[in-house]
Design a protein around this motif. Structure first.
Motif, mmCIF file in Angstrom:
data_model
loop_
_atom_site.group_PDB
_atom_site.id
_atom_site.type_symbol
_atom_site.label_atom_id
_atom_site.label_comp_id
_atom_site.label_asym_id
_atom_site.label_seq_id
_atom_site.Cartn_x
_atom_site.Cartn_y
_atom_site.Cartn_z
ATOM 1 N N CYS A 191 0.835 -1.201 0.000
ATOM 2 C CA CYS A 191 0.000 0.000 0.000
ATOM 3 C C CYS A 191 0.873 1.255 0.000
ATOM 4 O O CYS A 191 1.927 1.300 0.635
ATOM 5 N N GLU A 192 0.425 2.250 -0.712
ATOM 6 C CA GLU A 192 1.075 3.559 -0.716
ATOM 7 C C GLU A 192 0.020 4.625 -0.434
ATOM 8 O O GLU A 192 -1.067 4.596 -1.020
ATOM 9 N N VAL A 193 0.337 5.539 0.484
ATOM 10 C CA VAL A 193 -0.586 6.617 0.830
ATOM 11 C C VAL A 193 0.067 7.959 0.539
ATOM 12 O O VAL A 193 1.294 8.078 0.520
ATOM 13 N N GLY A 194 -0.771 8.971 0.326
ATOM 14 C CA GLY A 194 -0.269 10.301 0.031
ATOM 15 C C GLY A 194 0.014 11.104 1.292
ATOM 16 O O GLY A 194 -0.006 10.577 2.411
ATOM 17 N N GLU A 195 0.274 12.388 1.131
ATOM 18 C CA GLU A 195 0.563 13.274 2.250
ATOM 19 C C GLU A 195 -0.736 13.656 2.960
ATOM 20 O O GLU A 195 -1.825 13.632 2.387
ATOM 21 N N TRP A 196 -0.592 14.010 4.246
ATOM 22 C CA TRP A 196 -1.751 14.443 5.020
ATOM 23 C C TRP A 196 -2.265 15.773 4.473
ATOM 24 O O TRP A 196 -1.504 16.629 4.034
ATOM 25 N N SER A 197 -3.580 15.940 4.525
ATOM 26 C CA SER A 197 -4.182 17.227 4.170
ATOM 27 C C SER A 197 -4.028 18.191 5.344
ATOM 28 O O SER A 197 -3.538 17.820 6.419
ATOM 29 N N GLU A 198 -4.429 19.425 5.156
ATOM 30 C CA GLU A 198 -4.426 20.390 6.258
ATOM 31 C C GLU A 198 -5.506 20.001 7.263
ATOM 32 O O GLU A 198 -6.490 19.340 6.931
ATOM 33 N N TRP A 199 -5.305 20.423 8.524
ATOM 34 C CA TRP A 199 -6.320 20.157 9.544
ATOM 35 C C TRP A 199 -7.605 20.902 9.194
ATOM 36 O O TRP A 199 -7.577 22.056 8.760
ATOM 37 N N GLY A 200 -8.731 20.220 9.378
ATOM 38 C CA GLY A 200 -10.023 20.825 9.102
ATOM 39 C C GLY A 200 -10.451 21.767 10.221
ATOM 40 O O GLY A 200 -9.729 21.959 11.205
ATOM 41 N N PRO A 201 -11.634 22.368 10.110
ATOM 42 C CA PRO A 201 -12.116 23.292 11.140
ATOM 43 C C PRO A 201 -12.383 22.578 12.459
ATOM 44 O O PRO A 201 -12.666 21.380 12.485
ATOM 45 N N CYS A 202 -12.268 23.327 13.550
ATOM 46 C CA CYS A 202 -12.520 22.773 14.879
ATOM 47 C C CYS A 202 -14.032 22.737 15.105
ATOM 48 O O CYS A 202 -14.694 23.773 15.135
ATOM 49 N N LEU A 203 -14.570 21.556 15.247
ATOM 50 C CA LEU A 203 -16.008 21.374 15.425
ATOM 51 C C LEU A 203 -16.303 21.145 16.904
ATOM 52 O O LEU A 203 -15.771 20.213 17.521
ATOM 53 N N ARG A 204 -17.134 22.023 17.476
ATOM 54 C CA ARG A 204 -17.420 21.958 18.909
ATOM 55 C C ARG A 204 -18.220 20.699 19.224
ATOM 56 O O ARG A 204 -19.101 20.285 18.482
ATOM 57 N N ILE A 205 -17.874 20.078 20.330
ATOM 58 C CA ILE A 205 -18.576 18.895 20.813
ATOM 59 C C ILE A 205 -19.470 19.311 21.962
ATOM 60 O O ILE A 205 -18.983 19.800 22.991
ATOM 61 N N GLY A 206 -20.770 19.122 21.828
ATOM 62 C CA GLY A 206 -21.699 19.516 22.881
ATOM 63 C C GLY A 206 -21.718 21.015 23.065
ATOM 64 O O GLY A 206 -21.667 21.788 22.105
ATOM 65 N N LYS A 207 -21.731 21.468 24.341
ATOM 66 C CA LYS A 207 -21.814 22.900 24.652
ATOM 67 C C LYS A 207 -20.555 23.400 25.341
ATOM 68 O O LYS A 207 -20.548 24.488 25.905
ATOM 69 N N SER A 208 -19.501 22.592 25.298
ATOM 70 C CA SER A 208 -18.243 23.021 25.913
ATOM 71 C C SER A 208 -17.435 23.839 24.923
ATOM 72 O O SER A 208 -17.800 24.018 23.765
ATOM 73 N N CYS A 209 -16.304 24.363 25.408
ATOM 74 C CA CYS A 209 -15.413 25.142 24.548
ATOM 75 C C CYS A 209 -14.461 24.262 23.747
ATOM 76 O O CYS A 209 -13.677 24.774 22.956
ATOM 77 N N PHE A 210 -14.502 22.962 23.995
ATOM 78 C CA PHE A 210 -13.585 22.045 23.323
ATOM 79 C C PHE A 210 -14.289 21.363 22.158
ATOM 80 O O PHE A 210 -15.497 21.132 22.193
ATOM 81 N N GLY A 211 -13.492 21.065 21.130
ATOM 82 C CA GLY A 211 -14.036 20.409 19.948
ATOM 83 C C GLY A 211 -13.055 19.397 19.375
ATOM 84 O O GLY A 211 -12.123 18.955 20.049
ATOM 85 N N GLU A 212 -13.248 19.081 18.092
ATOM 86 C CA GLU A 212 -12.425 18.064 17.429
ATOM 87 C C GLU A 212 -12.180 18.493 15.992
ATOM 88 O O GLU A 212 -13.072 18.981 15.299
ATOM 89 N N GLU A 213 -10.926 18.334 15.546
ATOM 90 C CA GLU A 213 -10.581 18.622 14.168
ATOM 91 C C GLU A 213 -9.915 17.388 13.564
ATOM 92 O O GLU A 213 -9.349 16.555 14.284
ATOM 93 N N SER A 214 -9.981 17.256 12.244
ATOM 94 C CA SER A 214 -9.469 16.041 11.590
ATOM 95 C C SER A 214 -8.751 16.388 10.300
ATOM 96 O O SER A 214 -8.888 17.491 9.756
ATOM 97 N N ARG A 215 -7.966 15.406 9.819
ATOM 98 C CA ARG A 215 -7.291 15.528 8.529
ATOM 99 C C ARG A 215 -7.260 14.147 7.883
ATOM 100 O O ARG A 215 -7.390 13.126 8.554
ATOM 101 N N THR A 216 -7.067 14.096 6.568
ATOM 102 C CA THR A 216 -7.117 12.830 5.823
ATOM 103 C C THR A 216 -5.954 12.741 4.829
ATOM 104 O O THR A 216 -5.271 13.737 4.560
#
Length: 312
Positions: A191-216
């Protein structure tokens, strides 16, 4: 008498002239001209080439009841060339030969017979096997080989074995894997994979100030069944939601957040108090041990002094 001599001279002159005309006509019939095919030195309108240019072979082709001469650089299949100072001929090979070197030495046999030492035979000697592809008697096939070109090159393996570079393997070598359909060892594809993309937007989880961001990242080469599998193509991490008042318009959320901060602070203070308490206990225990040791030393000193007084 004179008349007879004149008659004889005239007759001889006429015969000489007639022979000359006949010779000229015959020469013209055989000379090279527009009717001759390429390579002919001399030719005939009815029989084609009669002689060829130097180093060319004359070959007779049948045209109905006639034979037409042609001049060739090499003799056609089923014929062999012989050279002589007078002319170069194409002679027919033996009936069992497809091609030959001369009348007694075949170089390839017709279908149904096999070449061995220049001869075409219906069967091979005991120590050899027939090859239908080469039409020759060849050495036996390699181990686990069902059919082969020769003693070193297999073309098809027996059941349970896989072909690689003319050899049969029960297990394919490293960096190769079996192909069950072709029964061959084929290279592994990793298997061969490419380079990581840029980090996506920070998506808030629930009503806290913390969220989650992802890249592919994309898969560039899909692996074969036994190739190295692909690494993860999705990665996530925790993030802090910027430029937003956390829990805006929700008093319960603000109270909960404040309560959590207080709890964390209280927990930190509590752990600090416990640690300080343990430190004081260690210090008291150490002081107690020192007092005990001091008392023991004083008692030992007093007993020693008393014993010395008695002895005096």
């Amino acid at each position: 008498m004179q008349v007879q001599l004149i008659s004889i001279v005239l007759i001889l002159h006429w015969m000489e002239h007639a022979n000359g005309q006949h010779h000229t006509s015959r020469h013209r019939q055989h000379e090279r001209g527009p009717g001759c095919m390429g390579g002919c030195l001399t030719c005939s309108a009815s029989n084609g080439c009669l002689t060829c240019m130097p180093r060319l072979f004359i070959h007779l082709e049948r045209d109905g009841m006639r034979q037409i001469g042609v001049c060739l650089a090499s003799c056609p299949k089923g014929f062999f060339g012989t050279r002589s100072p007078e002319k170069n001929d194409c002679s027919k090979c033996g009936s069992e030969c497809d091609t030959c070197f001369d009348k007694n030495f075949c170089t390839r046999c017709r279908a149904g017979s096999y070449l061995h030492k220049g001869k075409c035979q219906e069967s091979c000697p005991d120590d050899l096997v027939p090859s239908d592809i080469k039409r020759e008697c060849v050495a036996p096939c390699p181990v686990n080989c069902e059919s082969c070109l020769n003693s070193d090159t297999c073309t098809r393996c027996m059941s349970g074995h896989y072909l690689l570079h003319g050899q049969c393997h029960s297990i394919c070598p490293e960096e190769f894997e079996p192909n069950e359909q072709a029964m061959e060892c084929i290279p592994k594809v990793h298997c061969e994979v490419g380079e990581w993309s840029e980090w996506g937007p920070c998506l808030r989880i629930g009503k806290s100030c913390f969220g989650e961001e992802s890249r592919t990242r994309k898969i560039l080469q899909t692996p074969s069944p036994q190739g190295n599998p692909c690494l993860s193509t999705l990665e996530k991490r925790e993030c802090f939601v910027k430029k937003r008042r956390c829990g805006k318009g929700n008093k319960g959320s603000r109270k909960e957040e404040k309560k959590n901060r207080n709890n964390r602070k209280e927990k930190t203070n509590s752990e600090g108090r416990r640690e300080r308490k343990r430190e004081r206990e260690r210090e008291r225990e150490l002081g107690t041990r020192e007092d005990d040791n001091r008392n023991k030393t004083e008692q030992l000193l007093k007993r020693t002094q008393s014993r010395d007084t008695i002895m005096e």
